[in-house]
Scaffold this active site. Structure first.
Site, PDB file in Angstrom:
ATOM      1  N   SER A  58     -37.161 -42.576  26.593  1.00  0.00           N
ATOM      2  CA  SER A  58     -38.623 -42.564  26.472  1.00  0.00           C
ATOM      3  C   SER A  58     -39.300 -42.417  27.826  1.00  0.00           C
ATOM      4  O   SER A  58     -38.719 -42.689  28.875  1.00  0.00           O
ATOM      5  CB  SER A  58     -39.099 -43.848  25.797  1.00  0.00           C
ATOM      6  OG  SER A  58     -38.480 -44.010  24.552  1.00  0.00           O
TER       7      SER A  58
HETATM    8  N1  SAH Z   1     -34.822 -46.761  23.421  1.00  0.00           N
HETATM    9  C1  SAH Z   1     -34.251 -45.490  23.811  1.00  0.00           C
HETATM   10  C2  SAH Z   1     -35.021 -44.292  23.297  1.00  0.00           C
HETATM   11  C3  SAH Z   1     -34.927 -44.158  21.794  1.00  0.00           C
HETATM   12  S1  SAH Z   1     -34.881 -42.517  21.142  1.00  0.00           S
HETATM   13  C4  SAH Z   1     -34.021 -45.436  25.325  1.00  0.00           C
HETATM   14  O1  SAH Z   1     -34.344 -46.393  26.034  1.00  0.00           O
HETATM   15  O2  SAH Z   1     -33.444 -44.455  25.780  1.00  0.00           O
HETATM   16  C5  SAH Z   1     -34.660 -42.910  19.442  1.00  0.00           C
HETATM   17  C6  SAH Z   1     -33.251 -43.270  19.047  1.00  0.00           C
HETATM   18  O3  SAH Z   1     -33.287 -43.875  17.766  1.00  0.00           O
HETATM   19  C7  SAH Z   1     -32.305 -42.067  18.908  1.00  0.00           C
HETATM   20  O4  SAH Z   1     -31.181 -42.260  19.707  1.00  0.00           O
HETATM   21  C8  SAH Z   1     -31.931 -42.089  17.420  1.00  0.00           C
HETATM   22  O5  SAH Z   1     -30.608 -41.668  17.170  1.00  0.00           O
HETATM   23  C9  SAH Z   1     -32.096 -43.562  17.091  1.00  0.00           C
HETATM   24  N2  SAH Z   1     -32.265 -43.864  15.674  1.00  0.00           N
HETATM   25  C10 SAH Z   1     -32.918 -43.147  14.724  1.00  0.00           C
HETATM   26  N3  SAH Z   1     -32.844 -43.781  13.538  1.00  0.00           N
HETATM   27  C11 SAH Z   1     -32.149 -44.934  13.736  1.00  0.00           C
HETATM   28  C12 SAH Z   1     -31.746 -46.014  12.878  1.00  0.00           C
HETATM   29  N4  SAH Z   1     -32.070 -46.043  11.578  1.00  0.00           N
HETATM   30  N5  SAH Z   1     -31.022 -47.012  13.428  1.00  0.00           N
HETATM   31  C13 SAH Z   1     -30.696 -47.000  14.746  1.00  0.00           C
HETATM   32  N6  SAH Z   1     -31.038 -46.012  15.598  1.00  0.00           N
HETATM   33  C14 SAH Z   1     -31.775 -44.996  15.097  1.00  0.00           C
END
Ligand code: SAH
Length: 209
Positions: A58
């Site tokens: 992010s």
């Molecule tokens: N917090 C992260 C950025 C998140 S990007 C950082 O610091 O880099 C969003 C992420 O959520 C992606 O990797 C995606 O695969 C994950 N995601 C999507 N749906 C999800 C779910 N149901 N459970 C866990 N992770 C999920």
């Protein structure tokens, strides 16, 4: 501190990030270690960066904004949905300290595996390959829950896994744009809208697909 990092911190302050624990964590946990090598030079720029498998690390402002809104305290037990790079989990780990815990869930096996390796020295973090849209009942309740993927609606299953007076932050809306929702589980549920953001979509049972 590197000049570019100094500039980033200053810019975050100007944009309203006042929580010194959040700013200190951003100084301490080098974002460069959580992005692909080819983007190293952009590590302290204020935008999201592709980390593969459809995920992004992010934007620093967004992370700082969410962590400030989460009102993190030393000793907090925190659940994160969406580990991706692991940077946000590492920041939370530093802020909640040794007496706190971070449970971070990722639905993509390759990303969970990579984050596990990257975060192995953070003793208070547990990376879990799971559909985080359902929370983590076995480790609940949590003081704080942070969802870093776009939710189609307010994730009530997660609100159920909050402690009394716990706080949840989640972007809620359409895949193309969301409102950042803050929920405080006081005697009555308090709900605030903190403004517009864009995240990659949440998958799984309570996600989009
Ligand atoms: N917090 C992260 C950025 C998140 S990007 C950082 O610091 O880099 C969003 C992420 O959520 C992606 O990797 C995606 O695969 C994950 N995601 C999507 N749906 C999800 C779910 N149901 N459970 C866990 N992770 C999920």
């Amino acid at each position: 501190m590197q000049n570019k990092l100094k500039e980033l911190i200053q810019h975050l302050r100007q944009d309203g990030i006042k929580d010194s624990a959040v700013l200190k964590a951003i100084e301490k946990v080098d974002r460069k270690n959580f992005i692909p090598k080819e983007y190293e030079k952009e590590a302290y720029a204020d935008y999201p960066i592709d980390v593969g498998y459809g995920a992004t690390i992010s934007q620093p402002y967004t992370v700082a904004f969410m962590l400030q809104a989460l009102e993190l305290k030393k000793g907090d037990k925190v659940l994160e949905i969406g580990t991706a790079s692991g940077w946000n989990a590492a920041l939370i780990s530093v802020i909640v300290g040794k007496t706190g815990n971070v449970f971070t869930t990722e639905i993509i096996p390759e990303l969970a595996k990579r984050a596990k390796e990257k975060l192995k020295d953070y003793k208070n973090i547990k990376v879990i390959l799971a559909d985080g849209s359902q929370g983590l009942k076995e480790y609940s309740p949590f003081n704080k829950i942070i969802v870093t993927a776009a939710c189609p609606e307010v994730p009530n299953t997660l609100v159920d896994q909050l402690k009394q007076d716990g706080i949840l932050i989640a972007p809620v809306g359409l895949p193309t744009g969301q409102q950042m929702i803050k929920i405080i589980k006081a005697k009555k549920i308090i709900k605030e809208n903190l403004g517009e953001f864009v995240f990659v979509p949440l998958r799984g049972k309570y996600g989009f697909t």
